[in-house]
Design a protein around this motif. Structure first.
Motif, PDB file in Angstrom:
ATOM      1  N   MET A  30       0.836  -1.193  -0.351  1.00  0.00           N
ATOM      2  CA  MET A  30       0.293  -0.028   0.157  1.00  0.00           C
ATOM      3  C   MET A  30       0.731   1.382  -0.077  1.00  0.00           C
ATOM      4  O   MET A  30       0.909   2.014  -0.930  1.00  0.00           O
ATOM      5  CB  MET A  30      -0.987   0.308   1.052  1.00  0.00           C
ATOM      6  CG  MET A  30      -2.165  -0.687   1.410  1.00  0.00           C
ATOM      7  SD  MET A  30      -3.315  -1.005   2.801  1.00  0.00           S
ATOM      8  CE  MET A  30      -3.916   0.695   2.523  1.00  0.00           C
TER       9      MET A  30
ATOM     10  N   CYS B  12       1.134   4.305  -2.810  1.00  0.00           N
ATOM     11  CA  CYS B  12       0.919   5.798  -2.674  1.00  0.00           C
ATOM     12  C   CYS B  12       1.832   6.951  -2.978  1.00  0.00           C
ATOM     13  O   CYS B  12       1.683   7.619  -3.097  1.00  0.00           O
ATOM     14  CB  CYS B  12       0.786   5.715  -1.141  1.00  0.00           C
ATOM     15  SG  CYS B  12      -1.062   5.280  -0.476  1.00  0.00           S
TER      16      CYS B  12
ATOM     17  N   ILE C 135      -6.908   3.515  -4.246  1.00  0.00           N
ATOM     18  CA  ILE C 135      -6.271   2.052  -3.286  1.00  0.00           C
ATOM     19  C   ILE C 135      -7.039   1.231  -3.568  1.00  0.00           C
ATOM     20  O   ILE C 135      -8.732   1.629  -2.548  1.00  0.00           O
ATOM     21  CB  ILE C 135      -5.244   2.084  -2.615  1.00  0.00           C
ATOM     22  CG1 ILE C 135      -3.714   2.524  -2.965  1.00  0.00           C
ATOM     23  CG2 ILE C 135      -5.012   0.180  -2.334  1.00  0.00           C
ATOM     24  CD1 ILE C 135      -2.887   2.467  -2.000  1.00  0.00           C
TER      25      ILE C 135
ATOM     26  N   ALA D 289      -3.806  -1.226   7.572  1.00  0.00           N
ATOM     27  CA  ALA D 289      -4.402  -1.397   6.387  1.00  0.00           C
ATOM     28  C   ALA D 289      -4.798   0.209   6.834  1.00  0.00           C
ATOM     29  O   ALA D 289      -4.697   1.958   6.147  1.00  0.00           O
ATOM     30  CB  ALA D 289      -5.127  -1.864   5.934  1.00  0.00           C
ATOM     31  N   ARG D 290      -5.738   0.429   8.099  1.00  0.00           N
ATOM     32  CA  ARG D 290      -5.783   1.721   8.409  1.00  0.00           C
ATOM     33  C   ARG D 290      -5.692   2.679   8.509  1.00  0.00           C
ATOM     34  O   ARG D 290      -4.665   3.595   8.951  1.00  0.00           O
ATOM     35  CB  ARG D 290      -6.883   1.508   9.318  1.00  0.00           C
ATOM     36  CG  ARG D 290      -8.133   0.691   8.751  1.00  0.00           C
ATOM     37  CD  ARG D 290      -9.959   0.173  10.180  1.00  0.00           C
ATOM     38  NE  ARG D 290     -10.387  -0.592   9.516  1.00  0.00           N
ATOM     39  CZ  ARG D 290     -11.116   0.122   9.033  1.00  0.00           C
ATOM     40  NH1 ARG D 290     -12.658   1.487   9.773  1.00  0.00           N
ATOM     41  NH2 ARG D 290     -12.495  -0.516   8.834  1.00  0.00           N
TER      42      ARG D 290
ATOM     43  N   ALA E 264      -3.679   4.713   5.444  1.00  0.00           N
ATOM     44  CA  ALA E 264      -4.484   5.515   5.306  1.00  0.00           C
ATOM     45  C   ALA E 264      -3.917   6.274   5.791  1.00  0.00           C
ATOM     46  O   ALA E 264      -3.991   7.581   5.213  1.00  0.00           O
ATOM     47  CB  ALA E 264      -6.227   4.806   5.107  1.00  0.00           C
TER      48      ALA E 264
ATOM     49  N   PHE F 112      -9.399   5.231  -0.045  1.00  0.00           N
ATOM     50  CA  PHE F 112      -8.994   4.125  -0.126  1.00  0.00           C
ATOM     51  C   PHE F 112     -10.921   3.282   0.107  1.00  0.00           C
ATOM     52  O   PHE F 112     -11.098   3.599   0.961  1.00  0.00           O
ATOM     53  CB  PHE F 112      -8.306   3.289   1.041  1.00  0.00           C
ATOM     54  CG  PHE F 112      -6.951   4.413   1.019  1.00  0.00           C
ATOM     55  CD1 PHE F 112      -5.569   3.435   1.220  1.00  0.00           C
ATOM     56  CD2 PHE F 112      -6.545   5.370   1.883  1.00  0.00           C
ATOM     57  CE1 PHE F 112      -4.067   3.317   0.679  1.00  0.00           C
ATOM     58  CE2 PHE F 112      -5.064   5.987   1.610  1.00  0.00           C
ATOM     59  CZ  PHE F 112      -4.262   4.914   1.451  1.00  0.00           C
TER      60      PHE F 112
ATOM     61  N   LEU G 248     -11.429   0.045   0.205  1.00  0.00           N
ATOM     62  CA  LEU G 248     -10.957  -1.444   0.717  1.00  0.00           C
ATOM     63  C   LEU G 248     -12.637  -2.008   1.297  1.00  0.00           C
ATOM     64  O   LEU G 248     -12.878  -2.556   2.481  1.00  0.00           O
ATOM     65  CB  LEU G 248     -10.231  -1.297   1.921  1.00  0.00           C
ATOM     66  CG  LEU G 248      -8.853  -0.553   1.280  1.00  0.00           C
ATOM     67  CD1 LEU G 248      -8.473  -0.042   2.848  1.00  0.00           C
ATOM     68  CD2 LEU G 248      -8.285  -0.982   0.446  1.00  0.00           C
TER      69      LEU G 248
ATOM     70  N   ASN H 132     -10.015   7.129   9.695  1.00  0.00           N
ATOM     71  CA  ASN H 132      -9.454   7.858   8.521  1.00  0.00           C
ATOM     72  C   ASN H 132     -10.754   8.367   7.448  1.00  0.00           C
ATOM     73  O   ASN H 132     -11.557   7.374   7.671  1.00  0.00           O
ATOM     74  CB  ASN H 132      -9.734   5.984   8.123  1.00  0.00           C
ATOM     75  CG  ASN H 132      -8.682   5.406   8.593  1.00  0.00           C
ATOM     76  OD1 ASN H 132      -8.725   4.722   9.207  1.00  0.00           O
ATOM     77  ND2 ASN H 132      -7.227   5.740   8.039  1.00  0.00           N
TER      78      ASN H 132
ATOM     79  N   ASN I 277     -10.433   9.439   4.703  1.00  0.00           N
ATOM     80  CA  ASN I 277     -10.098   9.186   3.705  1.00  0.00           C
ATOM     81  C   ASN I 277     -10.272   7.515   2.763  1.00  0.00           C
ATOM     82  O   ASN I 277      -9.915   7.405   2.006  1.00  0.00           O
ATOM     83  CB  ASN I 277      -9.090   9.006   2.648  1.00  0.00           C
ATOM     84  CG  ASN I 277      -7.988   8.216   3.992  1.00  0.00           C
ATOM     85  OD1 ASN I 277      -8.394   8.486   5.212  1.00  0.00           O
ATOM     86  ND2 ASN I 277      -6.510   8.303   3.043  1.00  0.00           N
ATOM     87  N   LEU I 278     -10.928   6.668   3.844  1.00  0.00           N
ATOM     88  CA  LEU I 278     -11.370   5.396   4.056  1.00  0.00           C
ATOM     89  C   LEU I 278     -12.316   4.971   4.078  1.00  0.00           C
ATOM     90  O   LEU I 278     -12.860   4.927   4.534  1.00  0.00           O
ATOM     91  CB  LEU I 278     -10.350   4.207   4.792  1.00  0.00           C
ATOM     92  CG  LEU I 278     -10.361   3.021   4.772  1.00  0.00           C
ATOM     93  CD1 LEU I 278      -8.879   2.451   5.733  1.00  0.00           C
ATOM     94  CD2 LEU I 278     -11.081   2.215   5.234  1.00  0.00           C
TER      95      LEU I 278
END
Length: 337
Positions: A84, A88, A95, A106-107, A110, A118, A120, A131, A133-134
């Motif tokens: 990841m 980036c 992603i 993963a978080r 992010a 992201f 996911l 997050n 942006n997730l």
């Protein structure tokens, strides 16, 4: 890390052909944008059922010129954060992947890259505070799984084998919906349920299916690759999941609950292009009334399923689409009966 781009091959003919078809249906607005740099990070091969749906949707956007898509497959959970980060750092702006075995890590990644979006696959809800942006998604195709269960109920004598990967919500809800559909037609049906502890181990899935068939199953629910092979060898029927495999098993796979990732991905890309992407749950884009799932055509089994069973399928499908009937989302682990 090996960054893969799409090339013409046997894999390309299988996965890419569908992508080109979907590209033709994209809105004109999507074609006018500069391609968005997008990467897929996958823990399994792109041929695997679940990931193949993401890959095909991404290839459709690539074919339309909407995204510049690359991907890495067979990424170990322990290596997922590194891959990841490398994407980036390479300037990727979206992603997509599945983080069921690497949620926390993963978080954290992010959070390090707030300018990257992201999208996911996850068992947990979005967290706007940690997050923003997730966004998360999942294959909420319980509608199609329920309808496939109705078909199965009309084709079994009452003993069904079910082989899954792991007993997690995204598997459990489909199995439970399938079982509920079966009971619409055969209320006294019995189920043999087992999980193989892997997302991609066809030999193990096949052996597990053999054991169920030896235990009396006359129809198999093929949540994993390998199950339909066992069904074919033993002369019993199977119901597919996520993808349509009847072409490979024309006398075995009656129908399948299909997942269409295009509504999910298209909505995310549109949000990024419009500057409105945020922490959100994109799971509802997999619902049947959003175009995210469907029941595969009977194909070689056309006319072999009782008319009254197919009438019930049509009735329930119409009710699902108009909102008068809702398939229950049951994430509890299904048990043998």
């Amino acid at each position: 890390m090996t960054i893969r781009t799409f090339t013409i091959s046997r894999r390309g003919l299988i996965l890419g052909g569908a992508a080109l078809g979907f590209a033709a249906n994209l809105p004109r607005a999507a074609l006018a944008q500069e391609p968005l740099k997008m990467a897929g990070v996958y823990t399994v091969p792109v041929e695997q059922q679940w990931v193949s749906r993401i890959h095909i949707a991404a290839e459709a956007l690539k074919a339309a010129g909407t995204v510049d898509y690359t991907y890495t497959e067979n990424v170990a959970n322990t290596d997922y954060p590194r891959v990841m980060r490398e994407y980036c750092e390479a300037g990727v702006k979206l992603i997509v992947g599945e983080i069921f075995g690497a949620e926390q890590e993963a978080r954290e990644v992010a959070a390090e890259y707030p300018d990257v979006a992201f999208l996911l696959g996850s068992s947990f809800p979005p967290d706007a505070a940690a997050n923003p942006n997730l966004a998360v998604f999942d294959n909420y195709i319980q509608d199609a799984a329920y309808l496939s269960g109705i078909v199965a109920g009309g084709m079994t004598k009452g003993n069904i084998g079910m082989v899954g990967g792991f007993p997690i919500p995204e598997v459990n809800r489909l199995m439970n919906a399938f079982m509920a559909g079966v009971r619409e037609v055969k209320a006294d049906a019995k189920f043999q349920v087992s999980f193989i502890g892997s997302w991609f181990d066809p030999p193990k899935a096949k052996e597990t299916a053999f054991a169920m068939i030896d235990g009396g199953a006359d129809l198999m629910y093929a949540e994993r690759f390998g199950v339909s092979d066992a069904a074919k060898e033993r002369g019993v029927l199977a119901i597919g999941n996520v993808i349509d495999t009847q072409g490979d098993y024309p006398e075995t796979v009656v129908t399948s609950a299909l997942w269409h990732f295009e509504p999910t991905l298209n909505a995310a890309v549109a949000a990024i292009q419009g500057g409105t992407f945020k922490a959100d749950n994109y799971g509802t884009y997999s619902f049947m009334n959003a175009g995210g799932c469907s029941l595969a055509p009977l194909g070689t089994f056309e006319g072999k399923v009782a008319a009254e069973v197919m009438a019930k399928v049509a009735e329930k499908e119409a009710a699902i689409k108009d909102g008068s009937f809702t398939v229950a989302i049951d994430d509890n682990e299904p048990k043998s009966s």
